[in-house]
Design an enzyme around this catalytic site. Sequence first.
Site, mmCIF file in Angstrom:
data_model
loop_
_atom_site.group_PDB
_atom_site.id
_atom_site.type_symbol
_atom_site.label_atom_id
_atom_site.label_comp_id
_atom_site.label_asym_id
_atom_site.label_seq_id
_atom_site.Cartn_x
_atom_site.Cartn_y
_atom_site.Cartn_z
ATOM 1 N N GLY A 1 0.810 -1.212 0.000
ATOM 2 C CA GLY A 1 0.000 0.000 0.000
ATOM 3 C C GLY A 1 0.845 1.264 0.000
ATOM 4 O O GLY A 1 0.536 2.233 -0.707
ATOM 5 N N SER A 2 1.922 1.270 0.765
ATOM 6 C CA SER A 2 2.745 2.483 0.863
ATOM 7 C C SER A 2 3.342 2.843 -0.494
ATOM 8 O O SER A 2 3.308 4.009 -0.915
ATOM 9 C CB SER A 2 3.881 2.282 1.877
ATOM 10 O OG SER A 2 3.355 2.031 3.150
ATOM 11 N N SER B 1 -3.480 -3.155 -0.498
ATOM 12 C CA SER B 1 -2.414 -3.911 0.164
ATOM 13 C C SER B 1 -2.936 -5.291 0.570
ATOM 14 O O SER B 1 -3.975 -5.396 1.225
ATOM 15 C CB SER B 1 -1.939 -3.164 1.405
ATOM 16 O OG SER B 1 -0.993 -3.947 2.084
ATOM 17 N N CYS C 1 2.126 2.493 13.358
ATOM 18 C CA CYS C 1 3.292 3.296 13.020
ATOM 19 C C CYS C 1 3.564 4.364 14.071
ATOM 20 O O CYS C 1 4.640 4.914 14.132
ATOM 21 C CB CYS C 1 3.101 3.978 11.670
ATOM 22 S SG CYS C 1 2.037 3.078 10.567
ATOM 23 N N HIS D 1 -1.835 -7.607 2.676
ATOM 24 C CA HIS D 1 -1.789 -8.122 4.051
ATOM 25 C C HIS D 1 -2.899 -7.581 4.943
ATOM 26 O O HIS D 1 -3.004 -7.957 6.106
ATOM 27 C CB HIS D 1 -0.402 -7.900 4.679
ATOM 28 C CG HIS D 1 -0.083 -6.499 5.098
ATOM 29 N ND1 HIS D 1 -0.248 -6.070 6.391
ATOM 30 C CD2 HIS D 1 0.411 -5.439 4.411
ATOM 31 C CE1 HIS D 1 0.161 -4.796 6.483
ATOM 32 N NE2 HIS D 1 0.549 -4.401 5.296
ATOM 33 N N ASN E 1 -7.925 4.010 8.708
ATOM 34 C CA ASN E 1 -7.341 2.827 9.349
ATOM 35 C C ASN E 1 -7.457 2.845 10.871
ATOM 36 O O ASN E 1 -7.356 1.808 11.500
ATOM 37 C CB ASN E 1 -5.866 2.678 8.945
ATOM 38 C CG ASN E 1 -5.091 3.963 9.025
ATOM 39 O OD1 ASN E 1 -5.462 4.956 8.394
ATOM 40 N ND2 ASN E 1 -4.038 3.975 9.801
ATOM 41 N N GLN F 1 -7.781 -0.055 3.546
ATOM 42 C CA GLN F 1 -8.653 -0.621 4.585
ATOM 43 C C GLN F 1 -10.011 -1.050 4.030
ATOM 44 O O GLN F 1 -10.786 -1.703 4.735
ATOM 45 C CB GLN F 1 -8.879 0.398 5.716
ATOM 46 C CG GLN F 1 -7.635 0.670 6.543
ATOM 47 C CD GLN F 1 -7.219 -0.517 7.411
ATOM 48 O OE1 GLN F 1 -8.031 -1.364 7.780
ATOM 49 N NE2 GLN F 1 -5.946 -0.582 7.746
HETATM 50 C C1 LIG Z 1 -1.603 -0.476 6.074
HETATM 51 C C2 LIG Z 1 -1.972 0.740 5.343
HETATM 52 C C3 LIG Z 1 -1.120 1.288 4.369
HETATM 53 C C4 LIG Z 1 0.248 0.718 4.088
HETATM 54 O O1 LIG Z 1 0.199 -0.498 3.405
HETATM 55 P P1 LIG Z 1 1.515 -1.412 3.395
HETATM 56 O O2 LIG Z 1 1.172 -2.536 2.482
HETATM 57 O O3 LIG Z 1 1.728 -1.865 4.805
HETATM 58 O O4 LIG Z 1 2.621 -0.564 2.884
HETATM 59 C C5 LIG Z 1 -1.543 2.410 3.690
HETATM 60 N N1 LIG Z 1 -2.738 2.963 3.940
HETATM 61 C C6 LIG Z 1 -3.585 2.482 4.855
HETATM 62 C C7 LIG Z 1 -4.903 3.125 5.058
HETATM 63 C C8 LIG Z 1 -3.227 1.349 5.601
HETATM 64 O O5 LIG Z 1 -4.075 0.879 6.514
#
Ligand SMILES: *Cc1c(COP(=O)(O)O)cnc(C)c1O
Length: 398
Positions: free
Chosen positions: A73-74, A202, A327, A204, A154, A182
Amino acid sequence: MAKRLIYVDNAATTAMNDVAIAAMSPYLKEVYGNPSSLHSVGQAAKEALDGARAKIAACLNCEPKEIYFTSGGSEADNQAIRSAAVNGAKKGKKHIVTTAFEHHAVLHTLKKLEKEGFEVTYLDVHADGVVSVDEVAAAIRPDTALVTVMYANNEIGTIQPIKEIGGLCRGRGVVFHTDAVQAVGHIPVDVKADNIDMLSVSAHKFHGPKGAGVLFCRRGVPLNTFIDGGMQERGRRAGTENIAGAAAMAAALEYACRNMQKNSAKLLALRNRLIEGLLKIPHSRLNGAFEGRLPNNVNISFEGTEGESLLLLLDAKGICASSGSACTTASLEPSHVLLALGLPHEIAHGSLRLTLSEENTEEDIEYIINAVAEVVETVRGISSFWDDLQSGKIKHFI
Ligand SMILES: *Cc1c(COP(=O)(O)O)cnc(C)c1O
């Protein structure tokens, strides 16, 4: 008796499910080829990648060509925002609209862009944790290059009026990106119906593997490379593809979408019972609106407590929860999301986020309600701030 373990931190990450693990395993050993290779082992890997792309496209209602695999996601957030900003700047557009409570992958990218000469408008999300479509409309200017608003938050789980914001941006000719990390796999997301130009996913967060994600970019919207190198992902994202990750992500997403209705109903019942039970604790409040909230999210503040202390005591009782986002637990600053709701620092500090999965049971919920009531009492018992609240020296906020 084995120690009970209850995991209710699914907004931070989820356990991989059997469907995702099974989908991943052939690509770890048997089908190990590089999709860029012309021989049979490489081509088998390419087929797997194409298959995963098609599955994910079907879940999001887009074309396979509009799906770009990323490391998560990042990365998807970074690439989408930077690309839209740079392409806007080429036309003299250096203004971006967002909200105050985005994920740090979005906010920190925007902070960097500000240093590089972009101007960013951070919209209020009000006491209920929802951005106003009218305020987005009012913020858009002739030089606006991008609007980026998350699909669901999130920390507090509030779902944003994405379809309306998307329609607005389409009408004004502004690129619209949404961090849907999310939302995807949890609530229905349809990039066409929602008028989305770019969307981050993302794996996971829906029982897929860590280190796998997707950037959807609508055909016709320019997308710049973020990682330079080979011509993978149609030249938009270099690096040998994470085949096992993509296959597992696609299987997890397909499974999540197929079972969404059933799982949502189950989660809603568990979530509502948890909220009801926890709000019986005196001087507590639900953060974020109750309506229009992710079916698995509970975020509650307990006056006169410290989130970190609550977490440690709950951990000792076998409950894995979170206070604010994962985080920010290393820092002493209260969550920027809770501050964006207008909560004073003391209240923002004493909050718990409990995010459920379909693995949780009714017994888990009852156990959590009792455990939280106990730890809140323990923490308040040693808090001089709580003493001052009780004696009337400081006025109760909730
Ligand atoms: C977890 C999350 C991310 C980051 O995703 P990663 O795959 O961990 O880099 C970005 N945005 C939101 C809203 C998230 O919950």
